[in-house]
Design an enzyme around this catalytic site. Structure first.
Site, short mmCIF file in Angstrom:
data_model
loop_
_atom_site.label_atom_id
_atom_site.label_comp_id
_atom_site.label_asym_id
_atom_site.label_seq_id
_atom_site.Cartn_x
_atom_site.Cartn_y
_atom_site.Cartn_z
CG ASP A 1 -11.15 9.17 4.75
OD1 ASP A 1 -12.09 8.10 6.07
OD2 ASP A 1 -10.04 8.32 3.99
NE ARG B 1 -15.29 -2.68 16.27
CZ ARG B 1 -15.43 -3.78 15.63
NH1 ARG B 1 -16.39 -5.00 15.50
NH2 ARG B 1 -14.58 -3.41 14.23
CE LYS B 2 -22.55 1.01 16.04
NZ LYS B 2 -24.07 1.17 16.35
C1 3IX Z 1 -9.51 -6.07 10.92
C2 3IX Z 1 -7.93 -5.45 10.54
C3 3IX Z 1 -7.54 -3.87 9.85
C4 3IX Z 1 -5.95 -3.90 9.95
C5 3IX Z 1 -5.83 -2.27 10.15
C6 3IX Z 1 -4.61 -2.32 10.94
C7 3IX Z 1 -4.01 -0.99 11.76
C8 3IX Z 1 -4.47 0.29 10.68
C9 3IX Z 1 -3.71 1.35 11.47
C10 3IX Z 1 -3.17 2.53 11.78
C11 3IX Z 1 -4.46 2.94 10.66
C12 3IX Z 1 -3.64 4.67 10.49
C13 3IX Z 1 -4.30 5.92 10.64
C14 3IX Z 1 -5.86 5.71 10.45
C15 3IX Z 1 -5.46 7.10 10.90
C16 3IX Z 1 -6.54 7.82 9.91
C17 3IX Z 1 -7.29 6.81 8.97
C18 3IX Z 1 -7.95 7.78 7.86
C19 3IX Z 1 -8.65 6.99 7.57
C20 3IX Z 1 -9.00 6.09 6.82
O1 3IX Z 1 -8.67 6.06 4.85
S1 3IX Z 1 -9.80 4.50 7.11
C21 3IX Z 1 -10.14 3.44 5.31
C22 3IX Z 1 -11.01 3.99 4.53
N1 3IX Z 1 -11.87 2.81 5.31
C23 3IX Z 1 -12.42 1.59 5.41
O2 3IX Z 1 -11.27 1.31 4.13
C24 3IX Z 1 -13.30 0.72 6.25
C25 3IX Z 1 -13.55 -0.86 6.08
N2 3IX Z 1 -14.15 -1.34 6.58
C26 3IX Z 1 -14.05 -1.97 7.73
O3 3IX Z 1 -12.96 -2.52 7.66
C27 3IX Z 1 -15.21 -2.46 8.30
O4 3IX Z 1 -17.06 -2.80 8.07
C28 3IX Z 1 -15.54 -2.25 9.75
C29 3IX Z 1 -13.76 -2.29 11.02
C30 3IX Z 1 -15.67 -0.32 9.51
C31 3IX Z 1 -16.63 -2.32 10.49
O5 3IX Z 1 -16.27 -4.09 10.56
P1 3IX Z 1 -16.53 -4.92 11.82
O6 3IX Z 1 -16.57 -6.31 10.53
O7 3IX Z 1 -14.81 -4.82 12.18
O8 3IX Z 1 -17.65 -4.57 13.01
P2 3IX Z 1 -19.40 -4.58 12.21
O9 3IX Z 1 -19.82 -4.41 10.84
O10 3IX Z 1 -19.75 -5.57 12.84
O11 3IX Z 1 -19.46 -3.38 13.31
C32 3IX Z 1 -19.89 -2.76 13.63
C33 3IX Z 1 -20.67 -2.05 14.13
O12 3IX Z 1 -20.75 -0.75 13.50
C34 3IX Z 1 -21.53 -0.16 12.91
N3 3IX Z 1 -21.20 -0.15 11.21
C35 3IX Z 1 -20.47 -0.85 10.74
N4 3IX Z 1 -19.88 -0.06 9.44
C36 3IX Z 1 -20.92 0.39 9.83
C37 3IX Z 1 -21.22 1.91 9.16
N5 3IX Z 1 -20.31 1.71 7.54
N6 3IX Z 1 -22.18 2.26 9.05
C38 3IX Z 1 -22.82 2.64 9.99
N7 3IX Z 1 -22.66 1.27 10.99
C39 3IX Z 1 -21.49 0.65 10.49
C40 3IX Z 1 -22.45 -1.93 12.73
O13 3IX Z 1 -23.53 -1.29 12.43
C41 3IX Z 1 -22.12 -2.24 14.24
O14 3IX Z 1 -23.43 -1.45 15.42
P3 3IX Z 1 -23.86 -2.94 15.82
O15 3IX Z 1 -22.59 -3.55 16.91
O16 3IX Z 1 -24.60 -1.95 16.25
O17 3IX Z 1 -24.29 -4.00 15.49
#
Ligand code: 3IX
Length: 161
Positions: free
Chosen positions: A88, A133-134
Site C-alpha cells: 500500500d 484520475r486513475k
Molecule cells: C479528499 C481529501 C483527502 C485528504 C488527503 C489529503 C492529502 C493526502 C496527502 C498525502 C498523502 C500521503 C502519502 C501518499 C502516499 C502513499 C499513500 C499510502 C497509501 C495509503 O495508505 S492511502 C490510504 C488508503 N486509501 C484510502 O483510505 C482511500 C479511501 N477512499 C477514498 O478516499 C475515495 O474512495 C477515493 C478518493 C479513492 C475515490 O473517491 P472519489 O469520490 O474521489 O472518487 P470516485 O468514487 O468518483 O472515483 C473516481 C473514479 O475512480 C474509480 N474508483 C474509485 N475507487 C475505486 C475502487 N476501489 N476500485 C475501482 N475503481 C475505483 C471510480 O469508479 C471512478 O471511476 P470513473 O470516473 O470511471 O467512474
C-alpha cells in the site's frame, strides 16, 4: 509454590544492510509526501519494519525493506497484512513519485511464498498507466527469483491542487 517465569521481549535485532543496487539513487519520501507515513517507515531502528527508498535507472521507485519480528503472522514469517501495508505504501508512493497526488483506491494482492522474518527484501514498482484520475501501479515483494507477494494497485488522484 508455582513460579511463573515472565518472558521478556529483548531487542536482539542488530544493524541491517538496506543498501541499494548499483545505479539506484536514494529517494526522500518524507520530502515528497510529508512525515505521515509512520506505520511502515517511522521506526528506522525498530523491530517492525526498516525501510529505505530508491529510484532505479528507469526512475521507478524501489524499496529495500527488512521485515522484523513484530511483523510476524505464521510462526517465523511475515503476516499477510504486514506485506499488504508495505505494498500500500510503496505502490501509493510510486504514483506520487511519478507526479500524481493519490490515495490507494484498490489493492489486489497475491501472496506467493511465505516471507521469513528478518530477511531484507526488495519491493519493485512500475507505474503502468495514468488515465483521468486513475493511476495503475504494479509491484512485488521479492528476493532474487523468489516472489513473496505481487500486487495491482489502483490509485485515484485527489481533487484540488
Ligand atoms: C479528499 C481529501 C483527502 C485528504 C488527503 C489529503 C492529502 C493526502 C496527502 C498525502 C498523502 C500521503 C502519502 C501518499 C502516499 C502513499 C499513500 C499510502 C497509501 C495509503 O495508505 S492511502 C490510504 C488508503 N486509501 C484510502 O483510505 C482511500 C479511501 N477512499 C477514498 O478516499 C475515495 O474512495 C477515493 C478518493 C479513492 C475515490 O473517491 P472519489 O469520490 O474521489 O472518487 P470516485 O468514487 O468518483 O472515483 C473516481 C473514479 O475512480 C474509480 N474508483 C474509485 N475507487 C475505486 C475502487 N476501489 N476500485 C475501482 N475503481 C475505483 C471510480 O469508479 C471512478 O471511476 P470513473 O470516473 O470511471 O467512474
Amino acid at each position: 509454590m508455582r513460579v511463573v517465569k515472565k518472558k521478556v521481549l529483548v531487542d536482539v535485532c542488530g544493524p541491517v544492510d538496506l543498501s541499494g543496487d548499483e545505479g539506484w539513487v536514494a529517494f526522500d519520501a518524507p520530502a515528497l509526501v510529508g512525515a505521515s507515513l509512520r506505520f511502515v517507515s517511522g521506526e528506522p531502528d525498530g523491530n517492525r519494519y526498516r525501510v529505505r527508498y530508491y529510484r532505479d535507472a528507469e526512475q521507478q521507485l524501489r524499496a529495500r525493506i527488512w521485515f522484523g519480528p513484530e511483523t510476524e503472522g505464521p510462526p517465523g514469517h511475515s503476516h499477510g497484512g504486514a506485506m499488504a501495508a508495505v505494498l500500500d505504501e510503496v505502490l501509493g508512493l510510486a504514483a506520487w513519485a511519478a507526479g500524481h497526488r493519490v490515495v490507494v483506491g484498490n489493492l489486489n494482492i497475491s501472496f506467493r511464498n511465505l516471507l521469513p522474518l528478518e530477511e531484507v527484501v526488495t519491493v519493485e514498482s512500475t507505474v503502468i498507466s495514468a488515465a483521468g484520475r486513475k493511476v495503475m501501479v504494479h509491484g512485488r515483494i521479492c528476493l532474487g527469483e523468489t516472489v513473496f507477494a505481487e500486487a495491482e494497485c489502483l490509485c485515484i488522484t485527489l481533487p484540488g491542487k
